[in-house]
Each structure stands twice: as structure tokens, then as C-alpha cells.
Design an enzyme around this catalytic site. Sequence first.
Site, PDB file in Angstrom:
ATOM      1  N   TRP A 200      -5.310  14.039  18.891  1.00  0.00           N
ATOM      2  CA  TRP A 200      -4.815  13.458  17.642  1.00  0.00           C
ATOM      3  C   TRP A 200      -5.667  12.230  17.278  1.00  0.00           C
ATOM      4  O   TRP A 200      -5.923  11.384  18.127  1.00  0.00           O
ATOM      5  CB  TRP A 200      -3.341  13.058  17.805  1.00  0.00           C
ATOM      6  N   ASP A 367       4.560  12.223   0.018  1.00  0.00           N
ATOM      7  CA  ASP A 367       4.513  12.667   1.420  1.00  0.00           C
ATOM      8  C   ASP A 367       5.925  12.785   1.986  1.00  0.00           C
ATOM      9  O   ASP A 367       6.913  12.916   1.258  1.00  0.00           O
ATOM     10  CB  ASP A 367       3.611  11.715   2.226  1.00  0.00           C
ATOM     11  N   ARG A 444       8.313  15.002  18.433  1.00  0.00           N
ATOM     12  CA  ARG A 444       8.669  14.138  17.300  1.00  0.00           C
ATOM     13  C   ARG A 444      10.095  14.443  16.814  1.00  0.00           C
ATOM     14  O   ARG A 444      10.336  14.560  15.624  1.00  0.00           O
ATOM     15  CB  ARG A 444       7.661  14.362  16.158  1.00  0.00           C
ATOM     16  N   LYS A 477       0.958  19.764   0.414  1.00  0.00           N
ATOM     17  CA  LYS A 477       0.390  19.420   1.724  1.00  0.00           C
ATOM     18  C   LYS A 477       1.311  20.047   2.761  1.00  0.00           C
ATOM     19  O   LYS A 477       2.461  19.645   2.902  1.00  0.00           O
ATOM     20  CB  LYS A 477       0.339  17.905   1.890  1.00  0.00           C
ATOM     21  N   ASP A 479       2.292  20.569   6.314  1.00  0.00           N
ATOM     22  CA  ASP A 479       2.103  19.890   7.597  1.00  0.00           C
ATOM     23  C   ASP A 479       2.694  20.714   8.739  1.00  0.00           C
ATOM     24  O   ASP A 479       3.472  21.654   8.520  1.00  0.00           O
ATOM     25  CB  ASP A 479       2.769  18.513   7.519  1.00  0.00           C
ATOM     26  N   ASN A 481       3.704  19.397  12.755  1.00  0.00           N
ATOM     27  CA  ASN A 481       3.512  18.211  13.587  1.00  0.00           C
ATOM     28  C   ASN A 481       3.873  18.324  15.054  1.00  0.00           C
ATOM     29  O   ASN A 481       4.183  17.311  15.685  1.00  0.00           O
ATOM     30  CB  ASN A 481       4.258  17.037  12.957  1.00  0.00           C
ATOM     31  N   ASP A 549      -5.478  12.221  10.936  1.00  0.00           N
ATOM     32  CA  ASP A 549      -4.616  11.097  10.556  1.00  0.00           C
ATOM     33  C   ASP A 549      -5.372   9.787  10.669  1.00  0.00           C
ATOM     34  O   ASP A 549      -4.892   8.750  10.207  1.00  0.00           O
ATOM     35  CB  ASP A 549      -3.379  11.051  11.468  1.00  0.00           C
TER      36      ASP A 549
HETATM   37  C1  GLA Z   1       1.679  13.849   9.834  1.00  0.00           C
HETATM   38  C2  GLA Z   1       0.570  13.915   8.802  1.00  0.00           C
HETATM   39  C3  GLA Z   1       0.545  12.624   8.023  1.00  0.00           C
HETATM   40  C4  GLA Z   1       1.878  12.415   7.359  1.00  0.00           C
HETATM   41  C5  GLA Z   1       2.987  12.435   8.378  1.00  0.00           C
HETATM   42  C6  GLA Z   1       4.345  12.443   7.719  1.00  0.00           C
HETATM   43  O1  GLA Z   1       1.391  12.909  10.798  1.00  0.00           O
HETATM   44  O2  GLA Z   1      -0.654  14.176   9.389  1.00  0.00           O
HETATM   45  O3  GLA Z   1      -0.483  12.643   7.060  1.00  0.00           O
HETATM   46  O4  GLA Z   1       2.075  13.419   6.401  1.00  0.00           O
HETATM   47  O5  GLA Z   1       2.922  13.572   9.213  1.00  0.00           O
HETATM   48  O6  GLA Z   1       5.377  12.523   8.628  1.00  0.00           O
END
Ligand code: GLA
Length: 746
Positions: A200, A367, A444, A477, A479, A481, A549
Site C-alpha cells: 500500500w 468520495d 478495515r 470511482k 474502490d 479496500n 493512495d
Molecule cells: C481508499 C481509497 C482512497 C479513498 C478511501 C475512502 O483508501 O484508495 O482514495 O477513496 O478509500 O475510504
Amino acid sequence: MGIVYHEASKEFHLFNGHVSYIIQVLRNNQLGQLYFGKRVPEDQDYGYLVEMIQRPMTSYVFEGDRMFSLEHIRQEYPSYGTTDYREPALEILQANGSRITNFEYTGHKIYAGKPKLDNLPAAYVEDPSEADTLEIDLTDTVTGVKLVLLYTIYRDRDVIARSARFVNEGAETCHLTRAMSLSLDLPDCDYDWMQFSGSWSRERQLKVRHLEQGIQSVGSLRGISSATHNPFVMLKRPHTDEENGEAMAFMLVYSGNFLAQAEVDTYNVTRVTMGIHPHNFDWCLHPGESFQTPEALLAYSSTGLNTLSQTMHSLLRQRVARGYWRDKERPVLINNWEATYFDFDEDKLVQIAKTAKECGVELFVLDDGWFSTRESDRSGLGDWQANTKRLPNGIKGLSERIEALGMKFGLWVELEMVNKPSDLYKKHPDWILHVPGRKASHGRYQYVLDFSRKEVVDNIHDQIAKILRESKVSYIKWDMNRSLTECYSVAFPPEQQGEIFHRYVLGVYDLYNRLTTEFPQILFESCSSGGSRFDAGMLYFAPQAWTSDDTDAVERMRIQYGTSYGYPVSSMGAHISITPNHQLNRNTPLKTRGDVAFFGAFGYELDLAKLTPAEREEVKAQIAFYKKYRGLIHGGTYYRLQSPFEGRGNNVAWMVVSEDKKQAVVMYARILNEVNGPYHRLQLQGLAENVRYRLTEENGKSFGLHYGSELENVGLVTSDAAAGEVPDRADMARDFESHLIVLEAE
Ligand code: GLA
């Protein structure tokens, strides 16, 4: 260009202007690999390349014969246990417990064009004349399983796409426990292995090592392609550099568990294998069923690594990425994540958008934190309705306010996940990946939805499609995670649990497919905690990906440089963020942050109102610059010039040249300032030799008029004007400084 089959020698020769790939049907009816490399004459018999030497401690195929051993023959799609002792391309566990197979040639087809792969992303053609395809049929008579090897060679791209399809035409169920996309035996091992590894916020860092006897490999067992290793590796000759020498690239068009490996045997033969990672893979193939592997792309260059990367770039940009946005100029965006994190309401967002609009930003992206009870990362995932406490007018109302400003509106989602505090989890606790009777691990605070189940994908699809239908959303976007754990589905019987990792990826592709089909004009950007799923599979659905990130300009130079070996500039989401940088606490100049982010799908990740008026003017100029040159930067030819992975890595440079060679943009940076430093030159690439270019830095400073050949051979003088004794001189260099130079042909 084309594919020919020579009946007499039983050789297939795939070729275009630059490369040849030669396969032979061997004496035992299996396939031998004769050659892959620079183009050689097509009317020659290359059977002499099946070298056979009688060696001790060898097992042989034919009774009474001590020559023909698969251990010593370079093969095309080998199996284990019938005289070859290296790692195989396939393995099938049969009802009687045996894993021995003998796939023998039964026929082939050659045709123009390239087929689609069932439910999987793959490179494509727009016209059948762009490529030719060879399908070789092989059958294992004992099990009745048929194997089809697919090869497509492009006419104008030095790329061969490969995959395999298994069809159970037998009477008994069997288990596919290894089904690689590509296996390639090379006659020697004098190669450097290049991999792109990290974690990461430090994704795709180049690691190089010389091949040695034994196995060297990278892979992922995380359910995603991962930031740990990218499903992309290169082999180069030791003397090969950016401009000269032989190199090959191997890329898997896939977003889940993978293995990329080179096994060098004791005779220095190198076997490259790439495909779904066999660990935890077990596909139950009932009679009548088939299994298609993901596609692997194989590229070749005899003129260095830049050419090889350029081959990958144009293939991914033009024949893997698809849709409305493929060739369009990408909007300059502002994303509120680092500006607000979870702390926002509608007015605050509109305010951020307004300031951004005044500076020239075209797209506002909302976001994480807009839905359900999501006010921290502990709850809300799974319930895709707006949080009306924060957004009283919902996504519909907010998106309309943003559009009224003259901007487009974009939205963050993380569709594959659920938090326990959510209505979805309360209603369907068994929809997460988990093993009954065992605890499920979180990442998370979130759990992975079982995307191997259609009803789960349907539910998420219906929730998000409703919002997209009723609101003005132009960008998503997407995502993801966390990595997968306890990858088990209660919807499948025990004998199919080895399918779940792959079925999960197919579920993700299915949802992407449905959404990109229903909303073709939405620009999708994939993301996985930054660049944890930066792969060609994702690019098929989303033409850009959030690269990392880490938005620090210095780290980004390394990350984007590493990414550029395989992936085009147009695919790398790159934003300017605030300083001190949130990941590293580092202060870099706004100019440097801009110069680096220009070489990507450009945007901002901060509240521009927090900048000084002078900085906002600088932002306006940055945006104007990007709008003027984004077509060139995304559509031009990209060259790496100075590597942050070499030596101290203090000097970094790259450039993009337009197709007609009339324009170019060069970025170079010296990361740490040098006191009383050495002289520096930067040799440029890709220019027209006899054309004179006017060189101007974007602050207006002129670098004069120079010939293309001069800039390539003499180089550009990039020494620091003043790195000496006198403090506080205005022209004195500082740490983390970069330069951006535009070249215009006279
Ligand atoms: C991840 C994404 C970030 C943001 C966060 C939001 O880490 O890579 O850009 O969107 O989640 O929780």
C-alpha cells in the site's frame, strides 16, 4: 503477417513484421515450442530445434528409445509426470486419483480476427484484419477432456495473446487444479527478471534479478491482483536497456490470484508460466462443462524496454480499454477525500466544487462517506442510499447542484463490501465470504460480499443502478479496500470451494459489465486502496485506475515510473494534494506535484480554498497547461529517460512525443538538491533527427532552438545554475524540484 501451418514439418509459424513464434507437433503428438523472438523466415523447417541428447537419469516416452524425453524438450503447454519433471501448465485430478494426462494434437483452426473470451476481459480487435488467431485442439483420450490452446498475433503490434480452454467431453467429473494461461520454454536463461512489487502506498517498485537455476516467482493469494506484486513481469537480456536489446513482457489480463514464474532447469532452459495461482484453485469440471483461462499477453522487443512498454501502452489503451472514454480527453477532477475525509455536508462539498470550478476543474468527485450511516469507516457499506442528514437532497440533489455550477459529478463506491452495522448484513449475514462455524476476519472493519453468488451481485447492482438512473453521475470511482480471507461460499457444495476465488472475480466482472453496458457514458476509475488492483483486467472496464493512495510527488515519481513499464499514462489516476503530504508529512513544491501528476489522469485532492491566492493562480495555470497538452500526454509515445530505481535514484526524467513528432513534453526532477554538484545532461528520445525544436519551460524560460538529433545525442544541459556558496539566490535550486519543458517543432 499471418499464421501458417506446414503440413510436412507439422510446424505452426505465427509472425508479423517483427516477431516469430513457432510451434511443432512432436513425435508423441504433443506440442513443442521451437522459437519465440525476432522475425525469422517463414518458409524454413525449424524441426532441428527439437534438440535431443541422450542423458543419464532420464525417463523416455517410447519403449526401446533413449532419445525422446519431455524433460529435455521445450514444450508449449506441458503436463507433469510423463517424463517432464518441471512445473506444468495444467493438472487434472481424475476420479481414480490420478493426475496424469496426455494431451495429443487432434486438429487446428486458423482464422482472421480474435474471439471474445466467455465472461472474461481480453484484448480485442476492431477489425478482423488486425490479427490472426490459431486454435489448436488437443485431447486426453483417457479422460476425454479436450484442450484448446488459443493464440492471436496482431499485425501491427508485437503482441501474442494466449489462453487455454478445457472442455470435458468425457463421461466423468474431473478437477482442474492447475490451468495456466501461458507456458513458454526458452532455450537459455541469460535473462534479468523484472517484477513490480511493493505494498500500500508504494506500489509497483521495479525489482530486478538475474535468472538462476530453480524457481523465481511472484504472485498473489489475496483475491485481488494486489499491490504486493503486479501480474506483469519482464525478461530482458543483461545488456538490454531502455533503447537497445532484447526483452519480453508477460501480462495477465486478470484481477485475482495469479502466479508468474520462471523455472530454470539444470540445462538452463527457462520455463515461464503465467495464470491463475494454482494454490486454492480447484475447478470441478462436470461432463459437458468447459473452463476458459484468463488471457496472457506476450510482447517482444529487440529494441529495448521503451519500445516494449510502448507496445504494451498502445495495446492497453487502444485494444484492452474500451468504450466512450477510451479515446476521449479525460476531465480534470477534484476529489474531496483528502480535503474532508468523512467530515462534510452538502454545502461544504458545493463550496469545494465552486472554488475548483473557478480554477478550471471539470469534474467534482464525492468520495467515501455519502451513504447510509457512513460517518467513519466502521459502518454503512452495503447500503447504497444517500445519508440524508449530510445530503438532504440526496445524490440527485447534490449532483444537480454540481451540474448547475457547470461541472460534472462523480461518485465513490465500494460495492464488494459490507460492514456489520448495515441493513444489508442484518438481512443477509450469510452473504459474506465465510466458513460456517468459523469466525470471519475483517479488514478495515469490513467483510467481503460473496460475489460468487448471482443474487448478491443482483442486489448490489439494483441498489447502485437506481442511484445512477435517477442522478446525474458522470464518473464512478470503484474502490475495493481489503484482501479476501476465508474465501468460502455457503452457496456452493464442498467440491466446488476451490472455485470461489475465481468465481468472485467473475462476479466483479459481471457487475462491471452490467454497469458499463447500462451507463456507457460514465467514466469508471478503478481503485483498491490506491493501486492494489491495477491490472489489465480492470482496464477492460475502467480505462483509468487510482495509481496509489500516496499522493506525495517524490513517491509518485517512483510509483508512476514503475507503473509505466506495463501501463499507459492515460490509465494512471494522478492528483495534486496538500502539503505537508498526508501520507509522508513531506513538503514538495506545488509545481513539482503538478509536473508529476500531469503524466496521468490528472486531478486535485484538496480544498483549493485552503491555498493562498498566489497558489490558486498557479493551479489555474496548471489546469490550463494540462487542458492544452492532455491529448498529447495521453496519446503520445512515452519514454523513460532517467530511472529513480537506478543508483541513488536522485534524477528522474520521462517524456512524451506526439505521433507526428512535432511536439513533446519533458519532465525531469532532481529529488535532493546537490551542493556544488556535478554537471548534468539529459538525452531525449523519439524526436525527428533533422527537425529543430523550440524548447520552453512552462514558466516561459527559453532553452533555445535545438535539432532532434542534437537533443538525443548531445542532450539537454540540466546542471543547476547555482548550487554553491551564495545563500538565498533566487535561482538557487531546492530539494524536490522538477522542470517541465515543452518542445515545438519549428
Ligand atoms: C481508499 C481509497 C482512497 C479513498 C478511501 C475512502 O483508501 O484508495 O482514495 O477513496 O478509500 O475510504
